[in-house]
Design a protein around this motif. Sequence first.
Motif, PDB file in Angstrom:
ATOM      1  N   ALA A 679      -7.759  11.209 -31.672  1.00 23.50           N
ATOM      2  CA  ALA A 679      -7.194   9.947 -31.171  1.00 23.50           C
ATOM      3  C   ALA A 679      -7.330   9.835 -29.662  1.00 23.50           C
ATOM      4  CB  ALA A 679      -5.727   9.850 -31.577  1.00 23.50           C
ATOM      5  N   ILE A 680      -7.237  10.973 -28.944  1.00 22.45           N
ATOM      6  CA  ILE A 680      -7.208  10.946 -27.473  1.00 22.45           C
ATOM      7  C   ILE A 680      -8.422  10.228 -26.859  1.00 22.45           C
ATOM      8  CG2 ILE A 680      -7.439  12.448 -25.442  1.00 22.45           C
ATOM      9  CD1 ILE A 680      -5.329  14.280 -26.787  1.00 22.45           C
ATOM     10  N   PRO A 681      -9.666  10.583 -27.234  1.00 24.60           N
ATOM     11  CA  PRO A 681     -10.806   9.872 -26.599  1.00 24.60           C
ATOM     12  C   PRO A 681     -10.828   8.385 -26.918  1.00 24.60           C
ATOM     13  CG  PRO A 681     -11.564  11.375 -28.336  1.00 24.60           C
ATOM     14  CD  PRO A 681     -10.126  11.687 -28.103  1.00 24.60           C
ATOM     15  N   GLN A 682     -10.291   7.998 -28.075  1.00 18.38           N
ATOM     16  CA  GLN A 682     -10.243   6.575 -28.407  1.00 18.38           C
ATOM     17  C   GLN A 682      -9.225   5.849 -27.522  1.00 18.38           C
ATOM     18  OE1 GLN A 682     -12.587   5.563 -30.393  1.00 18.38           O
ATOM     19  NE2 GLN A 682     -13.188   7.664 -30.885  1.00 18.38           N
ATOM     20  N   TRP A 683      -8.037   6.467 -27.327  1.00 18.99           N
ATOM     21  CA  TRP A 683      -7.056   5.853 -26.436  1.00 18.99           C
ATOM     22  C   TRP A 683      -7.579   5.810 -25.000  1.00 18.99           C
ATOM     23  CZ3 TRP A 683      -3.679   2.867 -28.311  1.00 18.99           C
ATOM     24  CH2 TRP A 683      -2.979   3.138 -29.482  1.00 18.99           C
ATOM     25  N   GLU A 684      -8.327   6.794 -24.606  1.00 17.60           N
ATOM     26  CA  GLU A 684      -8.888   6.790 -23.243  1.00 17.60           C
ATOM     27  C   GLU A 684      -9.865   5.631 -23.056  1.00 17.60           C
ATOM     28  OE1 GLU A 684     -10.345  10.788 -23.000  1.00 17.60           O
ATOM     29  OE2 GLU A 684      -8.552  11.504 -21.934  1.00 17.60           O
ATOM     30  N   GLN A 685     -10.651   5.324 -24.097  1.00 13.56           N
ATOM     31  CA  GLN A 685     -11.549   4.169 -24.031  1.00 13.56           C
ATOM     32  C   GLN A 685     -10.755   2.871 -23.939  1.00 13.56           C
ATOM     33  OE1 GLN A 685     -14.792   3.781 -23.782  1.00 13.56           O
ATOM     34  NE2 GLN A 685     -15.332   5.937 -23.814  1.00 13.56           N
ATOM     35  N   VAL A 686      -9.653   2.806 -24.686  1.00 13.70           N
ATOM     36  CA  VAL A 686      -8.806   1.607 -24.626  1.00 13.70           C
ATOM     37  C   VAL A 686      -8.294   1.404 -23.206  1.00 13.70           C
ATOM     38  CG1 VAL A 686      -6.636   0.556 -25.407  1.00 13.70           C
ATOM     39  CG2 VAL A 686      -8.125   1.735 -27.055  1.00 13.70           C
ATOM     40  N   ILE A 687      -7.812   2.482 -22.576  1.00 18.15           N
ATOM     41  CA  ILE A 687      -7.250   2.375 -21.223  1.00 18.15           C
ATOM     42  C   ILE A 687      -8.340   2.054 -20.198  1.00 18.15           C
ATOM     43  CG2 ILE A 687      -6.185   3.749 -19.378  1.00 18.15           C
ATOM     44  CD1 ILE A 687      -4.543   5.094 -21.642  1.00 18.15           C
ATOM     45  N   MET A 688      -9.541   2.568 -20.420  1.00 17.03           N
ATOM     46  CA  MET A 688     -10.640   2.241 -19.517  1.00 17.03           C
ATOM     47  C   MET A 688     -10.909   0.723 -19.520  1.00 17.03           C
ATOM     48  SD  MET A 688     -14.522   3.755 -19.515  1.00 17.03           S
ATOM     49  CE  MET A 688     -13.897   5.446 -19.542  1.00 17.03           C
TER      50      MET A 688
END
Length: 740
Positions: A679-688
């Motif tokens: 989930a972490i890399p997906q949330w990081e893309q969302v925040i980007m």
Amino acid sequence: MIMTGKLKPIFSLLTAALIALSSAGCSPRPPLFFHQTQAGRDQSARKPFFGPWPRNLVLITIDTLRADHLGCYGNQTIQTPAIDTLASQGILFRQAFSPVPLTLPAHASILTGLYPPVHGLQDNGYFILDDRYNTLAEILKEQGYTTAAVVASFVLNSRFGLAQGFDFYEDNIAPDPNRSDPFRYERKGDEVLRLAKDWLKQKGGTKFFLWLHFYDPHDPYEPPEPYRSSYAQEPYGGEIAYTDSCIGQLLAILDELKLRDNTLLVITSDHGEGLGEHGEKTHGVFIYDTTLHVPLIISHPRLDLRSTSLDFLVRTIDILPTTLGLLGLAEPGRSYGQGVNLLPWITDDKKPSPNLQLYAESLYTKLNFDWASLTGVRTSEFKYIRAPQPELYRIGSDLKELHNLLLEEPKLASGWEKELQEMEKGFAAVRSAQGGARAKVVADQEIRRRLESLGYLCAPRQEKPRDKSESNRSSPDPKDMVQVLESLDQGQILYATGKLEAAAQQFEKILTLDPGNIFIHYLLGDVYSRQEHYHKALDHYLAVLREQEDYLEVHNKIGSVYDHLNDYERAAQHFHKAAALHPDQPRAYSNLGIIYIKTNRLSEAEEVLLQALTLSRKQDDDQEMAFSLRCLGDVRLRMNDEEKAKEYYQQALRIRPSMVEVYLELARYYTSQGRYALAIPQWEQVIMLLPQDAQAMFALGHCYLLTGDRQEAARLFRHCLQIQPDHAQARRLLEELERK
């Protein structure tokens, strides 16, 4: 569609229509309908050039350019040296007129030589030029030309049919973040030049036709420096001066590539600009000369008619046959639309004036506001406008069209009304010869959104235009609605800049002035929907349907409102209705798929979403394609088919890399399964993509906390609280971390 070696059937149909019209007792005047060409390589008119005929053609259309704002047409305040020089080296038509004050219909007339009632494009957007019509590009293609176009506005996007005959049609326009409205789908003149130069470097060695469209004088008037400062009191003039500088650079490019001596240049405009005269700030509503009088300049270094100025009336529909004549390509006995080849008058200054008449129209207010349409006829002496309050002007002594002679000259007005009716009979005969076919109507919410980004207020469209008998009110005269137009412009600006409360007040005020205007109900539905006042929005959308029940966009909007109200059954009913009305439009199927996902009808969702995907691929609609793929990924994820979901999502991201919904869906899915490392890399893309989304920041921090990275979790919770200080969960978890 590119034709080689033969004409499309439309031209034989045009000739047949004339024969039928004559045999029916109507006697079409030659200047009004279709003409046999009067010039070709074996013409009697003298050759207008020293040396050989020009090999290449560059057509320049400058959007929204009033003729009286150029130096060569008498303006003394706006600097236009490049265009003025071309006029001094060529032919200047002082009385050139467009038949319609709207970009798409006017350009269709330039490129086909046909009036709007014949080619069928009578408003911006929604209409598509039928491929039975021969365009200038297709005619030149028959003669072995390489053809290219660079357009500067979404209004001329290839989806509307003007790309017929072009080998290269550059219409890939991204919003400009440097404009006051960053979502405007237009490009500046320097970008048009860059694309033109790149193409000329590659193809300039062949015999070519290049059409360049400059959009800069269109509102809003935001010229770049130094023109912004130099024309601070007249920014419209600044845009014209900037465009002239682009023309000067184009001439330098042609010289640099050694193409100038062999290239015929034609400069014109689609329409003018009201600039407050007759109560019209911009264009599109009225058919006064302020918005119909355009420049027309034809120039070539070897033209044996330097500084020729012609004062008789000509039309932009005459550009196609005249250009062919000047290229030595007009074939004797062959018709080229409804225009006239002006070469005999260009080469013989003793030849009597052709006494041409202009048919003019604006259906903009009828199609968008259900006000009266305006049609008219203009000669060098008179202008007659059909309206609820008709108008008649003696142009020779009343250039500003301020003194209506209707009451003083009723018989004269009656005669011009009959003349206009004869014109319309001719148009009807042509349409009948085509089997009654009209331009295709496209109902597309994305088209409407992009046109509104360019300042065009556009009502939702239905496949079958409403008949007068179907309307519950008589159509107001646009002259009486100037105050409403001004309020509409103000309301649109408020809406576009996010001032929704003020926009709602403005549109509610307009309803008191024009209570039957269903377009205002539509706009209010949009405003209240954005404010999440869904019941108010529903009232206004339903008011539209009471007047006309087959509006695709309105059914989609109502379906979305019911979706927000969690009334999925009614939402599905309206999306079904939208799909039934326009089975070729993918968005209704996508919307229906979303409802099925929410009601866990996953197999049905997949079926309609695949249908949407097929349609969007067929129409080459990237936005709808990406949306359908993303929704299909959502379906497969809910079916726990992770691999197939990823496949759909990857396809969507290849089309739209910034589609945040994909990352958000995967992030939520992995989080719900407790697979926090995924989930972490997906949330990081969302925040980007959404750096100010406090909830996404918290979710990422929570995932780090659950994987044991307490330091990173604390950092993200602090960042979340900076964005949203009252985020209770972030504050509680941060306090726990700091205590430990």
